[in-house]
Design an enzyme around this catalytic site. Sequence first.
Site, PDB file in Angstrom:
ATOM      1  N   PRO A  71       0.821  -1.189   0.000  1.00 25.62           N
ATOM      2  CA  PRO A  71       0.000   0.000   0.000  1.00 25.62           C
ATOM      3  C   PRO A  71       0.859   1.244   0.000  1.00 25.62           C
ATOM      4  O   PRO A  71       1.605   1.493   0.935  1.00 25.62           O
ATOM      5  CB  PRO A  71      -0.800  -0.121   1.305  1.00 25.62           C
ATOM      6  N   GLU A  72       0.751   1.976  -1.057  1.00 28.51           N
ATOM      7  CA  GLU A  72       1.375   3.285  -1.124  1.00 28.51           C
ATOM      8  C   GLU A  72       0.227   4.299  -1.095  1.00 28.51           C
ATOM      9  O   GLU A  72      -0.910   3.923  -0.833  1.00 28.51           O
ATOM     10  CB  GLU A  72       2.241   3.393  -2.389  1.00 28.51           C
TER      11      GLU A  72
END
Length: 267
Positions: free
Chosen positions: A2-3
């Site tokens: 997850p960015e």
Amino acid sequence: MPELPEVETTRRRLEPLVLGKRIVRVTIRVPKLRLPIPQELTELLPGRTLERLERRGKYLLFFCDKGCLVVHLGMTGFIRLLPQDARPEPHDHFDLLLSDGKVIRLHDPRRFGIVLWVDGDPYSHQLLAGIGPEPFSEAFNGAYLVSVARRRKTTVKQFIMDATVVAGIGNIYANEALFLAGIRPDRLVGSLDARECDLLAESVREVLTRSLAAGSSWRVMAETLGYYPVQFKVYGRSGKGCPVCGGVLEASRTGNRSTVFCPRCQH
DNA sequence: AGAATTACCTGAGCGC
DNA sequence: TGCGCTCAGGTAATTC
């Protein structure tokens, strides 16, 4: 995983479904994460109402009527909103049971995530206080990059993955942004001129914008709402054709992270 | 001060 | 089929 786009997409999809709901019960199944999930949550949270969801970098902030639950998804974490009776699976770490019978459930196999409770202002918490400007803020621009880069002797890829330089950029979007900007990942950041810094800031925003428009790249509330992963131009495509020039994309390592770039398009 | 290294975990994929 | 190895989207603490 997850960015910024994945965390932001989670926030956008989850917020309208949980706002104003009261937390009825907290279940902690696997407390072990990068920091252990505080046991006190089971007593602190019930009775509180979810007032809004915010994001800072890769942190998701659940503001309650008093205090804030701070969640980081680490490398492999994701959040789902499920019916109360949904059977828990391995690596489901904790549940927030809401007043409408739904459950906010955190799943994180690799356990690099973080869950913590902040009584006061979460933005001044030690973990968030040092994070650099948000990519979509006015503070993030070419001139800013020039001024910060001046003091650094590192590669441009490591530079833009440094959370104190800019918030929310991880390995995937660093690769993608540098491809879009036509800048080689192994360039020393001090060698970038003002035009390239402008282009880099713009490219970071562009790859994030495209991913957000597509609903990001990962299992983001997937079971609840479906998802359509973005197509990456270079990440995960080493040895395949460059989408611009057709040449072979090259793999390397930068700061021990996998890097992919086009040796013909990026200089 | 800033850069490099190490550590925290599980799971998937690969070669043998 | 199974074993051992490498690698994977993050980041903070430690060392140099």
